[in-house]
Motif scaffolding. Structure first.
Motif, mmCIF file in Angstrom:
data_model
loop_
_atom_site.group_PDB
_atom_site.id
_atom_site.type_symbol
_atom_site.label_atom_id
_atom_site.label_comp_id
_atom_site.label_asym_id
_atom_site.label_seq_id
_atom_site.Cartn_x
_atom_site.Cartn_y
_atom_site.Cartn_z
ATOM 1 N N ALA A 199 -11.942 -17.189 -6.957
ATOM 2 C CA ALA A 199 -12.191 -15.743 -6.939
ATOM 3 C C ALA A 199 -11.012 -15.064 -6.261
ATOM 4 N N ALA A 200 -10.607 -13.934 -6.800
ATOM 5 C CA ALA A 200 -9.477 -13.188 -6.238
ATOM 6 C C ALA A 200 -9.933 -12.389 -5.022
ATOM 7 N N PRO A 201 -9.012 -12.000 -4.149
ATOM 8 C CA PRO A 201 -9.380 -11.209 -2.965
ATOM 9 C C PRO A 201 -9.972 -9.856 -3.350
ATOM 10 N N LEU A 202 -10.899 -9.393 -2.536
ATOM 11 C CA LEU A 202 -11.496 -8.076 -2.716
ATOM 12 C C LEU A 202 -10.955 -7.066 -1.705
ATOM 13 N N TRP A 203 -10.125 -7.527 -0.772
ATOM 14 C CA TRP A 203 -9.571 -6.675 0.267
ATOM 15 C C TRP A 203 -8.073 -6.944 0.396
ATOM 16 N N TYR A 204 -7.324 -5.911 0.746
ATOM 17 C CA TYR A 204 -5.907 -6.121 1.013
ATOM 18 C C TYR A 204 -5.466 -5.235 2.174
ATOM 19 N N ARG A 205 -4.370 -5.661 2.786
ATOM 20 C CA ARG A 205 -3.795 -4.940 3.922
ATOM 21 C C ARG A 205 -2.289 -4.850 3.715
ATOM 22 N N ALA A 206 -1.748 -3.659 3.835
ATOM 23 C CA ALA A 206 -0.317 -3.470 3.645
ATOM 24 C C ALA A 206 0.465 -4.035 4.826
ATOM 25 N N PRO A 207 1.539 -4.769 4.587
ATOM 26 C CA PRO A 207 2.399 -5.208 5.689
ATOM 27 C C PRO A 207 2.869 -4.024 6.527
ATOM 28 N N TYR A 208 2.900 -4.195 7.813
ATOM 29 C CA TYR A 208 3.273 -3.152 8.772
ATOM 30 C C TYR A 208 2.300 -1.967 8.750
ATOM 31 N N GLY A 209 1.208 -2.078 8.007
ATOM 32 C CA GLY A 209 0.325 -0.935 7.839
ATOM 33 C C GLY A 209 0.987 0.193 7.080
ATOM 34 N N ALA A 210 1.989 -0.140 6.275
ATOM 35 C CA ALA A 210 2.773 0.884 5.565
ATOM 36 C C ALA A 210 2.262 1.009 4.133
ATOM 37 N N TRP A 211 1.413 1.975 3.913
ATOM 38 C CA TRP A 211 0.805 2.188 2.604
ATOM 39 C C TRP A 211 1.506 3.340 1.889
ATOM 40 N N ASN A 212 1.356 3.387 0.591
ATOM 41 C CA ASN A 212 1.741 4.571 -0.167
ATOM 42 C C ASN A 212 0.821 4.703 -1.384
ATOM 43 N N ARG A 213 0.998 5.769 -2.122
ATOM 44 C CA ARG A 213 0.106 6.032 -3.251
ATOM 45 C C ARG A 213 0.101 4.876 -4.244
ATOM 46 N N HIS A 214 1.270 4.337 -4.535
ATOM 47 C CA HIS A 214 1.344 3.243 -5.502
ATOM 48 C C HIS A 214 0.567 2.026 -5.021
ATOM 49 N N SER A 215 0.627 1.725 -3.735
ATOM 50 C CA SER A 215 -0.086 0.549 -3.234
ATOM 51 C C SER A 215 -1.592 0.732 -3.362
ATOM 52 N N PHE A 216 -2.084 1.949 -3.114
ATOM 53 C CA PHE A 216 -3.516 2.191 -3.281
ATOM 54 C C PHE A 216 -3.911 2.052 -4.751
ATOM 55 N N GLU A 217 -3.104 2.594 -5.644
ATOM 56 C CA GLU A 217 -3.420 2.534 -7.069
ATOM 57 C C GLU A 217 -3.379 1.106 -7.595
ATOM 58 N N ILE A 218 -2.336 0.374 -7.228
ATOM 59 C CA ILE A 218 -2.192 -0.996 -7.720
ATOM 60 C C ILE A 218 -3.241 -1.904 -7.098
ATOM 61 N N GLY A 219 -3.533 -1.709 -5.817
ATOM 62 C CA GLY A 219 -4.604 -2.476 -5.201
ATOM 63 C C GLY A 219 -5.924 -2.268 -5.930
ATOM 64 N N ALA A 220 -6.217 -1.021 -6.290
ATOM 65 C CA ALA A 220 -7.448 -0.733 -7.020
ATOM 66 C C ALA A 220 -7.445 -1.392 -8.394
ATOM 67 N N GLU A 221 -6.295 -1.383 -9.060
ATOM 68 C CA GLU A 221 -6.192 -2.037 -10.368
ATOM 69 C C GLU A 221 -6.503 -3.525 -10.269
ATOM 70 N N LEU A 222 -6.151 -4.117 -9.144
ATOM 71 C CA LEU A 222 -6.397 -5.546 -8.930
ATOM 72 C C LEU A 222 -7.775 -5.820 -8.335
ATOM 73 N N GLY A 223 -8.584 -4.772 -8.223
ATOM 74 C CA GLY A 223 -9.964 -4.953 -7.764
ATOM 75 C C GLY A 223 -10.120 -5.053 -6.270
ATOM 76 N N MET A 224 -9.168 -4.499 -5.507
ATOM 77 C CA MET A 224 -9.197 -4.647 -4.048
ATOM 78 C C MET A 224 -9.345 -3.309 -3.344
ATOM 79 N N GLU A 225 -9.950 -3.364 -2.171
ATOM 80 C CA GLU A 225 -10.076 -2.202 -1.291
ATOM 81 C C GLU A 225 -9.122 -2.371 -0.102
ATOM 82 N N PRO A 226 -8.566 -1.266 0.420
ATOM 83 C CA PRO A 226 -7.610 -1.365 1.534
ATOM 84 C C PRO A 226 -8.306 -1.350 2.892
#
Length: 290
Positions: free
Chosen positions: A196-223
């Motif tokens: 099973a793939a991860p359902l949660w993700y965390r950005a390195p350094y806590g450095a998020w951006n719009r693309h990371s939220f969108e791509i994380g969602a595409e992969l089925g993950m919550e931040p």
């Protein structure tokens, strides 16, 4: 990795099952409304400071590489992994990550980033097992691919395995295609290993951006971010780490620690001290479920 710094937030309809059967629904994760704006490199809760540049020796993703490259000190992956091809359920696209739990009573979440590392992760797993507690491990793909046995041990013990990118880059500096590779490749390693793939993700350094939220969602993950940063990557001494956790303890708090990315012996020793202290204080150590 060093110096993960905290972004903010959460709006959702989401189900969390805490240890001891506590279940919450909409609004279960709190939003820090004073955090970094969307697209900012990330800020520590309440501090508003941007993360430092990646540590010396870390290899950033090349402009056009056929595969992901590991950081200089990390283990060399044996093979490349492409993002999983089959579609996954798309959660709402967040503008900010979760940073605490609400509505779960006297519960806390312990999280460990950057592993798995065979020098430190087994001792952390042993301590958690001794006290029958579950935690979250945000793994880097380049470490996970060489330590699949530890991934399996995490899953067998009931811990949540999350995605912390492949090589711990500073995400806002990456093109969307590279963000997709970093997250997708790590999800693929976890899925191939655990089924099973991860359902949660965390950005390195806590450095998020719009693309990371969108791509994380595409992969089925919550931040997921954190409420208390132990700053254990600075190796401040196990006593200081213990004090930071106990001083920051509270209902719904998410604690950030590390099980790789450097010498984590202090983190191992500190866990052995503060975990029984939290339990004696009446806290339940839980993990979010979806």
């Amino acid at each position: 990795m060093k110096n993960d710094q905290l972004p903010t937030g959460r709006r959702s309809v989401l189900r969390l099952a805490a240890a001891l059967g506590v279940t919450v629904t909409a609004g279960a994760l709190a939003v820090d409304r004073l955090g970094a704006p969307e697209g900012a490199p990330g800020a520590r809760a309440g501090a508003g400071t941007a993360p430092p540049p990646p540590r010396p020796g870390a290899a950033g993703p090349p402009a056009s590489a056929p595969r992901l490259r590991p950081s200089a000190y990390r283990l060399q992956p044996m093979t490349a992994y492409a993002p999983a091809a089959r579609p996954r359920a798309l959660p709402p696209v967040r503008r900010r990550p979760f940073l605490s739990l609400t509505g779960v009573g006297r519960s806390m979440v312990l999280t460990f980033d950057d592993g798995p590392d065979p020098r430190y992760t087994p001792a952390i797993l042993e301590t958690l097992r001794r006290y029958d507690c579950r935690a979250m491990f945000f793994v880097c793909g380049e470490m996970a691919v060489e330590n699949r046995d530890l991934l399996r041990e995490m899953a067998d013990d009931g811990h949540v395995v999350g995605n912390h990118s492949w090589s711990h880059p500073l995400v806002p500096k990456l093109r969307p295609s590279r963000i997709r590779d970093e997250l997708g490749s790590t999800s693929e390693v976890v899925e191939r290993t655990l089924g099973a793939a991860p359902l949660w993700y965390r950005a390195p350094y806590g450095a998020w951006n719009r693309h990371s939220f969108e791509i994380g969602a595409e992969l089925g993950m919550e931040p997921l971010a954190w409420s208390v940063d132990t700053l254990d990557w600075k190796e401040p001494g196990s006593g200081t780490i213990v004090r930071r956790v106990l001083d920051g303890a509270g209902d719904g708090v998410i604690v950030l620690s590390h099980d790789a990315g450097g010498n984590r012996s202090q983190s191992v020793t500190a866990l052995r001290r503060y975990l029984p202290g939290l339990l004696d204080a009446g806290y339940t150590i839980t993990v979010p479920r979806r």
